[in-house]
Design a protein around this motif. Structure first.
Motif, PDB file in Angstrom:
ATOM      1  N   UNK A   1       4.825  31.497  50.214  1.00 48.25           N
ATOM      2  CA  UNK A   1       3.572  31.881  50.564  1.00 48.25           C
ATOM      3  C   UNK A   1       2.758  32.597  49.370  1.00 48.25           C
ATOM      4  N   UNK A   2       3.682  32.987  48.368  1.00 48.32           N
ATOM      5  CA  UNK A   2       3.211  33.957  47.431  1.00 48.32           C
ATOM      6  C   UNK A   2       2.535  32.880  46.587  1.00 48.32           C
ATOM      7  N   UNK A   3       2.947  31.744  46.107  1.00 46.63           N
ATOM      8  CA  UNK A   3       2.296  30.921  45.388  1.00 46.63           C
ATOM      9  C   UNK A   3       0.982  30.088  46.012  1.00 46.63           C
ATOM     10  N   UNK A   4       1.365  29.940  47.372  1.00 49.73           N
ATOM     11  CA  UNK A   4       0.190  29.370  48.199  1.00 49.73           C
ATOM     12  C   UNK A   4      -1.186  30.408  48.352  1.00 49.73           C
ATOM     13  N   UNK A   5      -0.792  31.476  48.070  1.00 51.91           N
ATOM     14  CA  UNK A   5      -1.920  32.547  47.925  1.00 51.91           C
ATOM     15  C   UNK A   5      -2.064  33.200  46.728  1.00 51.91           C
TER      16      UNK A   5
ATOM     17  N   UNK B   1      -5.078  38.326  45.683  1.00 52.75           N
ATOM     18  CA  UNK B   1      -4.925  39.932  45.906  1.00 52.75           C
ATOM     19  C   UNK B   1      -4.124  40.424  47.060  1.00 52.75           C
ATOM     20  N   UNK B   2      -3.308  39.703  47.592  1.00 53.71           N
ATOM     21  CA  UNK B   2      -2.559  40.010  48.950  1.00 53.71           C
ATOM     22  C   UNK B   2      -1.315  40.914  48.435  1.00 53.71           C
ATOM     23  N   UNK B   3      -1.020  41.870  49.196  1.00 51.37           N
ATOM     24  CA  UNK B   3       0.221  42.715  48.897  1.00 51.37           C
ATOM     25  C   UNK B   3       1.169  42.099  49.816  1.00 51.37           C
TER      26      UNK B   3
END
Ligand SMILES: Nc1ncnc2c1ncn2[C@@H]1O[C@H](COP(=O)(O)OP(=O)(O)OP(=O)(O)O)[C@@H](O)[C@H]1O
Ligand SMILES: [Mg+2]
Length: 327
Positions: A118-122, A126-128
């Motif tokens: 998910x980290x890479x998909x987003x 700027x999401x924590x």
């Protein structure tokens, strides 16, 4: 008219071992249009997984693409930059692999594995960590998994096969914003929940407005879930047709046998199977690769030259001299 999302043109893939070269995909062309659900059917060893892995460029090291073009919208996946390829894998195309267990790492909790994707998909949004966790929970909820918080904090071995499959689907959907490649998404799970999982995939594909390329041996499911079908035999596409026409009136001798040999729900007998052996890719047959097993092969040309895929009716293509194409 639909826009083509994925176009594979004249793809050749070989596997090399120490002793042999396996000539598997032999000039495969397919496309998936925006919003379309496309099925790919054919017996074991026909080259379905090879085709899907080629699209994502995740073939094992022995596998080599020797010719062809793979376009995703207007990006050629065979010669784009590494960055473009990663971008497409992380944010555009998701794949449910045939072996879902291999997709999960046994030593990490589901949370770590999902957040990684998910980290890479987003990326750059700027999401924590908390936001990413909420996305993971939403993806799990989408798959109707009971108690998603507990699942997120579990190791793969703590989950049942059906639950793991739902996790794998959730992970594939994290990066599938446009296209889902689903390779036998129910092989490793209990038959009693196979239909349920396929229905779930179908509902999610609809809800998220995805296009899909589905590989499955469950012909009844493919029939219900797709708009159009490609039939692959021995590394060649032998027929292409809208789903309803293909099942109502299969044209290629192989398609007819394949549909006839599928176990029928209402019949008490099992299908007979198709006589003869699948293609030996080290020495594939000359001409039509199906000719050694074909009940209608009585022309010299079948043994001599590969039949072209010709349009025999609106949107119906078949590669067989019974329908023309000979000289
Ligand atoms: N790493 C490899 N080295 C050599 N041959 C391989 C390799 N991987 C696949 N093959 C061969 O390529 C052919 C096609 O394999 P593939 O996995 O694409 O078939 P499939 O249609 O997905 O079959 P199934 O329905 O059983 O999943 C098979 O004959 C297989 O033996
Ligand atoms: Mg396969």
């Amino acid at each position: 008219m639909y826009e083509n999302l994925l176009t594979v043109k004249d793809l050749f893939v070989k596997y090399k071992s120490y002793w042999y070269v396996y000539h598997v995909l032999d000039g495969v062309s397919i496309n998936v249009k925006l919003g379309e659900k496309v099925g790919l059917i054919g017996e074991s060893g026909a080259g379905k997984t090879t085709l899907l892995k080629s699209i994502l460029r995740v073939l094992p090291p022995q596998g080599k693409i020797t010719n062809g073009e793979i376009l995703y919208r207007d990006v050629n996946l065979l010669n784009c930059s590494k960055q473009q390829l990663l971008e497409i894998r992380r944010r555009k195309i998701g794949m449910i692999f045939q072996d879902p267990l291999a997709a999960l790492n046994p030593v990490f909790k589901i949370k770590e594995q999902m957040l990684d994707i998910i980290k890479y998909a987003h990326e750059n949004s700027g999401m924590n960590k908390r936001d990413l966790e909420n996305i993971a929970l939403d993806l799990l909820r989408d798959t109707l998994i009971p108690d998603p918080e507990r699942v997120l904090n579990s190791y793969p071995f703590e989950l049942s096969g059906g639950m793991r499959q739902r996790v794998v689907i959730a992970m594939a959907l994290a990066s599938a914003r446009e296209l889902l490649l689903a390779d036998e998404p129910t092989t490793n799970i209990d038959v009693t929940i196979q239909a349920q999982i396929l229905k779930l995939i179908m509902d999610l594909v609809k809800k998220k407005g995805l296009s899909m390329l589905l590989v499955s041996h469950a012909l009844g499911m493919v029939r219900n879930m797709t708009d159009r079908i490609y039939v692959i035999y021995g590394g060649n596409i032998v027929e292409e047709a809208p789903t309803s026409k293909l099942f109502k009136d299969p044209l290629h001798p192989y398609t007819r046998l394949l549909i006839d040999s599928a176990p029928k729900i209402l019949s008490s007998t099992l299908g007979e199977g198709i006589k003869g052996n699948p293609v030996d890719y080290r020495h594939p047959p000359s001409g039509c690769r199906f000719h050694p097993r074909c009940p209608f092969c009585d022309q010299e040309i079948c043994r001599r030259a590969k039949p072209p895929l010709i349009e025999v009716d609106r949107d119906r293509y078949v590669s067989c001299y019974l329908y023309g194409g000979g000289t």
